[in-house]
Design a protein around this motif. Structure first.
Motif, PDB file in Angstrom:
ATOM      1  N   PRO A  98      -4.871   2.521 -12.703  1.00 32.64           N
ATOM      2  CA  PRO A  98      -5.692   1.357 -12.326  1.00 32.64           C
ATOM      3  C   PRO A  98      -5.045   0.581 -11.173  1.00 32.64           C
ATOM      4  O   PRO A  98      -3.837   0.331 -11.184  1.00 32.64           O
ATOM      5  N   LYS A  99      -5.846   0.196 -10.209  1.00 34.95           N
ATOM      6  CA  LYS A  99      -5.325  -0.445  -9.002  1.00 34.95           C
ATOM      7  C   LYS A  99      -4.626  -1.766  -9.311  1.00 34.95           C
ATOM      8  O   LYS A  99      -3.522  -2.019  -8.828  1.00 34.95           O
ATOM      9  N   LYS A 100      -5.253  -2.617 -10.108  1.00 32.76           N
ATOM     10  CA  LYS A 100      -4.688  -3.940 -10.365  1.00 32.76           C
ATOM     11  C   LYS A 100      -3.332  -3.834 -11.050  1.00 32.76           C
ATOM     12  O   LYS A 100      -2.358  -4.496 -10.662  1.00 32.76           O
ATOM     13  N   GLN A 101      -3.258  -3.006 -12.086  1.00 32.28           N
ATOM     14  CA  GLN A 101      -2.006  -2.850 -12.815  1.00 32.28           C
ATOM     15  C   GLN A 101      -0.917  -2.239 -11.914  1.00 32.28           C
ATOM     16  O   GLN A 101       0.239  -2.675 -11.944  1.00 32.28           O
ATOM     17  N   THR A 102      -1.316  -1.261 -11.105  1.00 31.63           N
ATOM     18  CA  THR A 102      -0.358  -0.605 -10.216  1.00 31.63           C
ATOM     19  C   THR A 102       0.193  -1.576  -9.187  1.00 31.63           C
ATOM     20  O   THR A 102       1.394  -1.571  -8.878  1.00 31.63           O
ATOM     21  N   GLN A 158       0.826  -1.206   0.000  1.00 34.22           N
ATOM     22  CA  GLN A 158       0.000   0.000   0.000  1.00 34.22           C
ATOM     23  C   GLN A 158       0.867   1.265   0.000  1.00 34.22           C
ATOM     24  O   GLN A 158       0.507   2.264  -0.629  1.00 34.22           O
ATOM     25  N   ASN A 159       1.988   1.227   0.699  1.00 34.46           N
ATOM     26  CA  ASN A 159       2.898   2.370   0.690  1.00 34.46           C
ATOM     27  C   ASN A 159       3.391   2.673  -0.726  1.00 34.46           C
ATOM     28  O   ASN A 159       3.545   3.838  -1.090  1.00 34.46           O
ATOM     29  N   VAL A 160       3.636   1.632  -1.495  1.00 34.83           N
ATOM     30  CA  VAL A 160       4.152   1.818  -2.854  1.00 34.83           C
ATOM     31  C   VAL A 160       3.052   2.233  -3.830  1.00 34.83           C
ATOM     32  O   VAL A 160       3.299   3.006  -4.758  1.00 34.83           O
ATOM     33  N   THR A 161       1.829   1.765  -3.613  1.00 36.52           N
ATOM     34  CA  THR A 161       0.772   1.961  -4.611  1.00 36.52           C
ATOM     35  C   THR A 161      -0.169   3.129  -4.343  1.00 36.52           C
ATOM     36  O   THR A 161      -0.856   3.586  -5.263  1.00 36.52           O
ATOM     37  N   GLN A 205      14.039   1.668   3.658  1.00 34.10           N
ATOM     38  CA  GLN A 205      14.552   2.600   2.662  1.00 34.10           C
ATOM     39  C   GLN A 205      14.417   2.029   1.258  1.00 34.10           C
ATOM     40  O   GLN A 205      14.147   2.771   0.302  1.00 34.10           O
ATOM     41  N   ARG A 206      14.544   0.723   1.107  1.00 34.77           N
ATOM     42  CA  ARG A 206      14.315   0.110  -0.199  1.00 34.77           C
ATOM     43  C   ARG A 206      12.855   0.256  -0.622  1.00 34.77           C
ATOM     44  O   ARG A 206      12.551   0.488  -1.805  1.00 34.77           O
ATOM     45  N   VAL A 207      11.947   0.154   0.339  1.00 28.81           N
ATOM     46  CA  VAL A 207      10.529   0.373   0.035  1.00 28.81           C
ATOM     47  C   VAL A 207      10.311   1.813  -0.416  1.00 28.81           C
ATOM     48  O   VAL A 207       9.561   2.076  -1.372  1.00 28.81           O
ATOM     49  N   SER A 208      10.956   2.761   0.259  1.00 30.50           N
ATOM     50  CA  SER A 208      10.772   4.166  -0.117  1.00 30.50           C
ATOM     51  C   SER A 208      11.307   4.442  -1.518  1.00 30.50           C
ATOM     52  O   SER A 208      10.752   5.268  -2.257  1.00 30.50           O
ATOM     53  N   ILE A 209      12.361   3.744  -1.906  1.00 29.29           N
ATOM     54  CA  ILE A 209      12.869   3.880  -3.276  1.00 29.29           C
ATOM     55  C   ILE A 209      11.861   3.302  -4.266  1.00 29.29           C
ATOM     56  O   ILE A 209      11.595   3.895  -5.316  1.00 29.29           O
ATOM     57  N   CYS A 210      11.285   2.137  -3.934  1.00 28.68           N
ATOM     58  CA  CYS A 210      10.227   1.563  -4.784  1.00 28.68           C
ATOM     59  C   CYS A 210       9.055   2.529  -4.906  1.00 28.68           C
ATOM     60  O   CYS A 210       8.485   2.695  -5.991  1.00 28.68           O
ATOM     61  N   GLN A 252       0.444  -4.845  -9.546  1.00 26.36           N
ATOM     62  CA  GLN A 252       1.330  -5.773 -10.250  1.00 26.36           C
ATOM     63  C   GLN A 252       2.713  -5.155 -10.446  1.00 26.36           C
ATOM     64  O   GLN A 252       3.747  -5.796 -10.208  1.00 26.36           O
ATOM     65  N   GLU A 253       2.732  -3.891 -10.868  1.00 32.42           N
ATOM     66  CA  GLU A 253       4.009  -3.207 -11.067  1.00 32.42           C
ATOM     67  C   GLU A 253       4.748  -3.053  -9.747  1.00 32.42           C
ATOM     68  O   GLU A 253       5.972  -3.231  -9.680  1.00 32.42           O
ATOM     69  N   ALA A 254       4.010  -2.730  -8.683  1.00 33.16           N
ATOM     70  CA  ALA A 254       4.637  -2.555  -7.374  1.00 33.16           C
ATOM     71  C   ALA A 254       5.287  -3.850  -6.896  1.00 33.16           C
ATOM     72  O   ALA A 254       6.389  -3.833  -6.325  1.00 33.16           O
ATOM     73  N   ARG A 255       4.612  -4.958  -7.102  1.00 32.04           N
ATOM     74  CA  ARG A 255       5.191  -6.246  -6.707  1.00 32.04           C
ATOM     75  C   ARG A 255       6.471  -6.534  -7.502  1.00 32.04           C
ATOM     76  O   ARG A 255       7.421  -7.139  -6.978  1.00 32.04           O
ATOM     77  N   GLN A 256       6.503  -6.114  -8.744  1.00 31.05           N
ATOM     78  CA  GLN A 256       7.717  -6.289  -9.545  1.00 31.05           C
ATOM     79  C   GLN A 256       8.857  -5.448  -8.976  1.00 31.05           C
ATOM     80  O   GLN A 256       9.999  -5.923  -8.880  1.00 31.05           O
ATOM     81  N   TYR A 257       8.556  -4.194  -8.612  1.00 33.81           N
ATOM     82  CA  TYR A 257       9.588  -3.341  -8.015  1.00 33.81           C
ATOM     83  C   TYR A 257      10.110  -3.950  -6.720  1.00 33.81           C
ATOM     84  O   TYR A 257      11.323  -3.976  -6.471  1.00 33.81           O
ATOM     85  N   LEU A 258       9.203  -4.439  -5.890  1.00 35.31           N
ATOM     86  CA  LEU A 258       9.613  -5.039  -4.618  1.00 35.31           C
ATOM     87  C   LEU A 258      10.467  -6.283  -4.846  1.00 35.31           C
ATOM     88  O   LEU A 258      11.431  -6.530  -4.121  1.00 35.31           O
ATOM     89  N   ALA A 259      10.124  -7.057  -5.857  1.00 39.37           N
ATOM     90  CA  ALA A 259      10.924  -8.244  -6.179  1.00 39.37           C
ATOM     91  C   ALA A 259      12.333  -7.847  -6.605  1.00 39.37           C
ATOM     92  O   ALA A 259      13.322  -8.504  -6.249  1.00 39.37           O
TER      93      ALA A 259
END
Length: 249
Positions: free
Chosen positions: A113-117, A100-103, A147-152, A119-126
């Motif tokens: 769009p929530k779903k697409q966002t 939620q912090n990322v999206t 801090q890695r989350v904040s960069i994502c 999906q992209e956020a999970r890719q960044y976190l990975a």
């Protein structure tokens, strides 16, 4: 490219930025160096209007702004869509999960769009090794992970420029290295970044351009090779002081 011209910023009776003009190239990493209190963070924060100089102009190519004139909400929004800031102390929302912090900002501010966002956020976190932490809360993460989350979160806004104000200063050396590796990867991918840091080795390895600021003036604007291998007397003294302080730690 971001271009600042004749920028002046004062606090009380102290002039922090003195008729300063500088360019920040697109697709490159610009590192801002200088002693404490030199105006580095003020310069960085002027780029996304967290700090408002009294005079001067900023030009993003398709957007130009005169700091001395009133700024409309639309102008402010248009500027901030182009930049995304990462602070020293990650500033995550404690009541929101990592995902939620990322999206939240892309969904609510940019109306994506929530779903697409997600999906992209999970890719960044990975990409930063945090895929399994998506449903955890910030309090359950280490400082380096936060801090890695904040960069994502910053990258998820798809900004033209990511701005970073001493992003590793609150971390111990091991966690600092983890975060710096992420930033190095972003740099190699061509993400435009403007970074304030005291880490000289990181600056040497990642910077395409170095700006050295002291007392609100730009004393150096050039390549890492020029800065580190052909320094002026003042820069030699600065680098010697940094090396000594690192040794004392």
């Amino acid at each position: 490219m971001i271009t600042l011209k004749n920028v002046v910023k004062t606090y009380d009776d102290k002039t922090v930025l003195k008729d300063l003009s500088v360019d920040f190239p697109d697709g490159k990493t610009t590192v801002i160096l200088g002693p404490s209190g030199s105006g580095k963070s003020t310069l960085l924060r002027s780029l996304d209007l967290l700090v408002r100089p009294e005079s001067g102009t900023i030009d993003f190519g398709d957007i130009s702004l005169d700091y001395s004139k009133p700024v409309s909400k639309k102008q402010s929004f248009d500027i901030r869509k182009k930049t995304s800031m990462v602070f020293q102390n990650w500033n995550l929302f404690p009541n929101l999960t990592v995902l939620q912090n990322v999206t939240t900002a892309p969904i609510t501010v940019l109306k994506r769009p929530k779903k697409q966002t997600e999906q992209e956020a999970r890719q960044y976190l990975a990409q930063v090794g945090l895929a399994e932490y998506a449903d955890r809360y910030p309090s359950q993460l280490s400082g380096g992970q936060q801090q890695r989350v904040s960069i994502c979160r910053a990258v998820a806004m798809n900004p033209e420029y990511v701005l970073l104000d001493e992003p590793t200063s609150a971390l111990d050396p091991e966690l600092e290295t983890q975060v710096l590796l992420i930033l190095e990867d972003l740099s190699k991918m061509g993400q435009s970044m403007i970074l304030v840091t005291h880490n000289m080795e990181f600056a040497r390895s990642v910077a395409d351009k170095i700006i050295f600021v002291e007392d609100g003036d730009i004393l150096f604007d050039g390549t890492p090779d020029e800065f580190f291998n052909h320094p002026t007397t003042r820069i030699k003294d600065f680098l010697s002081g940094i090396t000594f302080n690192d040794t004392e730690k």
